[in-house]
Scaffold this motif. Structure first.
Motif, short mmCIF file in Angstrom:
data_model
loop_
_atom_site.label_atom_id
_atom_site.label_comp_id
_atom_site.label_asym_id
_atom_site.label_seq_id
_atom_site.Cartn_x
_atom_site.Cartn_y
_atom_site.Cartn_z
N ASP A 177 0.84 -1.21 0.00
CA ASP A 177 0.00 0.00 0.00
C ASP A 177 0.87 1.26 0.00
OD1 ASP A 177 1.02 -0.50 2.41
OD2 ASP A 177 -0.76 0.06 3.56
N LEU A 178 1.95 1.19 -0.79
CA LEU A 178 2.85 2.35 -0.85
C LEU A 178 2.14 3.57 -1.42
CD1 LEU A 178 5.80 3.16 -0.37
CD2 LEU A 178 6.25 2.60 -2.74
N GLU A 179 1.27 3.32 -2.41
CA GLU A 179 0.55 4.44 -3.02
C GLU A 179 -0.31 5.16 -2.00
OE1 GLU A 179 0.50 5.03 -6.43
OE2 GLU A 179 1.67 3.32 -7.14
N ALA A 180 -0.78 4.40 -0.97
CA ALA A 180 -1.73 4.99 -0.03
C ALA A 180 -1.05 6.05 0.83
CB ALA A 180 -2.32 3.90 0.86
N PHE B 15 1.91 7.49 0.15
CA PHE B 15 2.80 8.37 -0.59
C PHE B 15 2.15 9.74 -0.70
CE2 PHE B 15 4.48 10.18 -4.51
CZ PHE B 15 5.82 10.10 -4.24
N SER B 16 2.81 10.74 -0.15
CA SER B 16 2.23 12.09 -0.12
C SER B 16 3.03 12.99 -1.04
CB SER B 16 2.26 12.62 1.31
OG SER B 16 2.34 14.02 1.28
N THR B 17 2.33 13.82 -1.81
CA THR B 17 3.01 14.76 -2.69
C THR B 17 3.12 16.14 -2.05
OG1 THR B 17 0.95 15.37 -3.76
CG2 THR B 17 2.19 13.55 -4.73
N ASN C 167 9.88 9.03 -6.06
CA ASN C 167 9.23 9.18 -7.35
C ASN C 167 8.53 7.88 -7.69
OD1 ASN C 167 8.56 10.01 -9.88
ND2 ASN C 167 10.44 9.20 -10.77
N LEU C 168 7.18 7.89 -7.61
CA LEU C 168 6.46 6.66 -7.92
C LEU C 168 6.25 6.51 -9.41
CD1 LEU C 168 3.80 6.37 -5.11
CD2 LEU C 168 5.88 5.09 -5.44
N GLU C 169 5.77 7.57 -10.08
CA GLU C 169 5.58 7.53 -11.52
C GLU C 169 6.56 8.49 -12.16
OE1 GLU C 169 3.29 5.69 -13.44
OE2 GLU C 169 3.12 4.56 -11.57
N ASN D 205 5.43 18.34 -12.57
CA ASN D 205 5.48 17.03 -11.92
C ASN D 205 6.92 16.61 -11.62
OD1 ASN D 205 4.65 14.61 -10.89
ND2 ASN D 205 4.59 13.58 -12.87
#
Lengths: 230, 109
Positions: A24-27, A29-31, B46-48, B61
């Motif tokens: 659940d890394l996407e969960a 992951f904060s920008t 960097n995920l994407e 981005n």
């Protein structure tokens, strides 16, 4: 054999934990961070290169500790490698007889360009990829080529260490100037409304100091290893 | 996918650290672990696909610049620590006449 098998089993268990935790890394992951730096980084630090802006302004404390650790490691290497015999330099490893002439000639040609490239990377660290640490490594490589050109050239590690200590104190001093202009330590001493060129003075100064410090540290380490080759 | 590959690099380093019989090989295993760690952090920033964090021209981005700034620190410190460890290896060789873990540890007992 049993030990090897149990070791592999342990490593597989660690691997499983990691894969499970990364699902659940996407969960999480904060920008937020990169959005903040994208919007405010240039105006708050005056650095086009955000990485330089971070390690010379937001996180200068980290860079200071890194410089301190570098000086500690260099001191450790020179202290461990000290000998009773004092000699000018180590010529037995880079004997001129065994160094090919082609190598010496080519080193003479390449040396000024390497030095120039290193200084370019240091001084333009705030607008292009580069900075004090990377450029310092390039400058150190260029200086080490001198060993091939002139084997008899003496290098005094003690002097290099003294200069490094002075540079470390200078970096702390330059970082602390902002205390007198803004009231906080370790940030850009110039006003935020000043133009980018004015704010870049601080970045260029710190990058140059760090670059010289890293270059001298790496040269000292290499020289200590050369003297070890007896 | 790529974070999983970096953890494999770290695990290879751990395996080598546990099984290597030579001190210099142990030092290099620490270096391998460090490389895996650097790759892992750069991946997490960097995920994407994103562009470099240099705000010249039209960039959108960008990748997270914090891991990159921290990894500069790691690389410089790692190189100096490796130098320190190798210098200790030389001193161990001068003192014990060997850089095998077994002989060095056996001599000290």
């Amino acid at each position: 054999m049993i030990r090897r098998v149990s070791l592999v089993v342990m490593l597989v268990i660690i691997f499983g934990f990691f894969v499970f935790s990364i699902l659940d890394l996407e969960a999480f992951f904060s920008t937020f961070g990169k959005d903040y730096f994208f919007e405010n980084g240039l105006s708050e630090t005056g650095s086009v290169n955000l990485v330089t802006g971070i390690y010379l302004d937001y996180r200068l404390f980290d860079s200071l500790f890194e410089a301190g650790l570098l000086i500690a490691a260099v001191s450790g290497v020179t202290w461990i490698s000290q000998h009773e015999i004092t000699e000018k330099n180590a010529t037995f490893m880079l004997d001129r007889q065994s160094t090919p002439t082609l190598f010496v000639t080519f080193s003479r040609l390449v040396y000024p360009f390497m030095l120039m490239f290193g200084i370019y990377v240091i001084l333009f660290g705030h607008v292009s990829p580069g900075g004090g640490f990377q450029g310092g490594a390039i400058v150190a490589t260029a200086i080490l080529i001198l060993y091939y050109i002139d084997v008899q050239k003496a290098t005094s590690i003690d002097k290099i260490l003294t200069i490094e200590k002075i540079l470390f104190l200078t970096i702390i001093g330059v970082g602390s100037i902002s205390f007198f202009t803004k009231g906080t330590f370790f940030t850009n001493p110039f006003d935020l409304s000043a133009s980018e060129q004015v704010k870049a003075i601080y970045l260029i100064t710190l990058n140059a100091l760090i670059g010289i410090k890293v270059a001298l540290g790496l040269v000292a380490i290499f020289t200590a290893f050369l003297k070890e080759g007896r | 996918m790529s974070p999983i590959l970096t953890i494999i690099v770290i695990l290879v380093g751990l395996y080598g650290l546990a099984t290597s019989k030579n001190i210099i090989k142990s030092v290099f295993c620490v270096t391998i672990i460090e490389s895996g760690l650097i790759l892992l952090f750069l991946n997490l920033g960097n995920l994407e696909g994103g562009s470099i964090p240099i705000l010249s021209g039209l960039v959108e981005n960008i990748v997270d610049p914090i891991p990159q700034a921290l990894m500069i620190t790691t690389i410089v410190i790692g190189s100096t620590i490796t130098a320190l460890a190798l210098m200790l290896c030389i001193k161990i060789f001068h003192h014990f006449g060997s850089i095998e873990w077994k002989e060095v540890l056996g001599r000290e007992e």
